[in-house]
Write a protein that holds these residues in place. Sequence first.
Motif, PDB file in Angstrom:
ATOM      1  N   GLN A  11       0.854  -1.181   0.000  1.00  0.00           N
ATOM      2  CA  GLN A  11       0.000   0.000   0.000  1.00  0.00           C
ATOM      3  C   GLN A  11       0.891   1.232   0.000  1.00  0.00           C
ATOM      4  OE1 GLN A  11      -2.519   0.554   3.464  1.00  0.00           O
ATOM      5  NE2 GLN A  11      -4.096   1.459   2.165  1.00  0.00           N
ATOM      6  N   GLN A  13       1.843   4.810   1.012  1.00  0.00           N
ATOM      7  CA  GLN A  13       1.535   5.668   2.158  1.00  0.00           C
ATOM      8  C   GLN A  13       2.540   6.808   2.241  1.00  0.00           C
ATOM      9  OE1 GLN A  13       1.662   2.928   5.467  1.00  0.00           O
ATOM     10  NE2 GLN A  13       3.831   3.251   5.796  1.00  0.00           N
ATOM     11  N   LEU A  23       6.261   2.531   0.450  1.00  0.00           N
ATOM     12  CA  LEU A  23       5.425   1.348   0.256  1.00  0.00           C
ATOM     13  C   LEU A  23       5.396   0.546   1.544  1.00  0.00           C
ATOM     14  CD1 LEU A  23       6.756   0.122  -3.204  1.00  0.00           C
ATOM     15  CD2 LEU A  23       4.539   1.175  -2.748  1.00  0.00           C
ATOM     16  N   GLN A  24       4.202   0.231   1.987  1.00  0.00           N
ATOM     17  CA  GLN A  24       4.074  -0.665   3.132  1.00  0.00           C
ATOM     18  C   GLN A  24       3.741  -2.036   2.570  1.00  0.00           C
ATOM     19  OE1 GLN A  24       0.892   0.009   5.953  1.00  0.00           O
ATOM     20  NE2 GLN A  24       2.042  -1.050   7.545  1.00  0.00           N
ATOM     21  N   LEU A  26       2.558  -5.714   2.558  1.00  0.00           N
ATOM     22  CA  LEU A  26       1.547  -6.380   3.380  1.00  0.00           C
ATOM     23  C   LEU A  26       1.564  -7.897   3.241  1.00  0.00           C
ATOM     24  CD1 LEU A  26      -1.337  -3.946   2.424  1.00  0.00           C
ATOM     25  CD2 LEU A  26       0.076  -3.861   4.488  1.00  0.00           C
ATOM     26  N   GLU A  53      -1.950   8.204  -2.158  1.00  0.00           N
ATOM     27  CA  GLU A  53      -1.800   7.531  -0.875  1.00  0.00           C
ATOM     28  C   GLU A  53      -2.976   6.570  -0.652  1.00  0.00           C
ATOM     29  OE1 GLU A  53      -1.164   8.737   3.813  1.00  0.00           O
ATOM     30  OE2 GLU A  53      -1.448  10.301   2.315  1.00  0.00           O
ATOM     31  N   GLY A  54      -2.675   5.402  -0.110  1.00  0.00           N
ATOM     32  CA  GLY A  54      -3.703   4.413   0.203  1.00  0.00           C
ATOM     33  C   GLY A  54      -3.968   3.408  -0.900  1.00  0.00           C
ATOM     34  N   VAL A  55      -3.410   3.614  -2.087  1.00  0.00           N
ATOM     35  CA  VAL A  55      -3.643   2.715  -3.216  1.00  0.00           C
ATOM     36  C   VAL A  55      -2.886   1.397  -2.999  1.00  0.00           C
ATOM     37  CG1 VAL A  55      -3.286   2.406  -5.706  1.00  0.00           C
ATOM     38  CG2 VAL A  55      -4.022   4.617  -4.808  1.00  0.00           C
ATOM     39  N   LEU A  56      -3.566   0.297  -3.293  1.00  0.00           N
ATOM     40  CA  LEU A  56      -2.912  -1.008  -3.240  1.00  0.00           C
ATOM     41  C   LEU A  56      -2.200  -1.261  -4.555  1.00  0.00           C
ATOM     42  CD1 LEU A  56      -5.605  -3.283  -1.557  1.00  0.00           C
ATOM     43  CD2 LEU A  56      -3.502  -2.432  -0.544  1.00  0.00           C
ATOM     44  N   THR A  72      -0.867  -1.151 -10.332  1.00  0.00           N
ATOM     45  CA  THR A  72      -2.027  -1.117  -9.435  1.00  0.00           C
ATOM     46  C   THR A  72      -2.556  -2.534  -9.250  1.00  0.00           C
ATOM     47  OG1 THR A  72      -3.655  -0.813 -11.177  1.00  0.00           O
ATOM     48  CG2 THR A  72      -2.706   1.193 -10.203  1.00  0.00           C
ATOM     49  N   THR A  74      -5.707  -3.251  -8.721  1.00  0.00           N
ATOM     50  CA  THR A  74      -7.151  -3.262  -8.985  1.00  0.00           C
ATOM     51  C   THR A  74      -7.582  -4.485  -9.778  1.00  0.00           C
ATOM     52  OG1 THR A  74      -7.135  -0.851  -8.983  1.00  0.00           O
ATOM     53  CG2 THR A  74      -9.061  -1.928  -9.951  1.00  0.00           C
TER      54      THR A  74
END
Length: 150
Positions: A11, A13, A23-24, A26, A53-56, A72, A74
Amino acid sequence: MLKTAMLHLAQIQKNPTSGEMELQFLAHQYSEKIWEVDEPYVVPLTEKLSLGEGVLVLVEYGEEKQIISISTATDWVLNLVKQYLHKNSINSQFLAAEQEKIEQWRQEITAQSLELNRRFLEIETRREQLQELEQTLKENRESQSSNSGT
């Protein structure tokens, strides 16, 4: 030796201290259809992205700790929903495969249980033999001490 990259779900951030994007991470792809959730860890984002921010995102991350590609997530998430989470996703093939796994586990547990029981009986038999030997030795010592005392 061939260097390989690992696919991660991350994600985007913003670092609250520096304001830089990062990038976090996960989760990572363990095999073709298996993913493992990671303890979240952060990697600085050195390239500029048009994603907010917040996009996977899906990140190919090299063994030498470098980002190879970012895209992305998505389409990937939508594919998961279509494949596994739709109304009729629990079909007879899925149930049959799960029943087969359960049967294999049951057989493995039964075999392990039988092996443990066999070992227990073997140990119990050896314990009884040792007790008999101890008793015989004790009786022999007693008879020798009574014979030498006469």
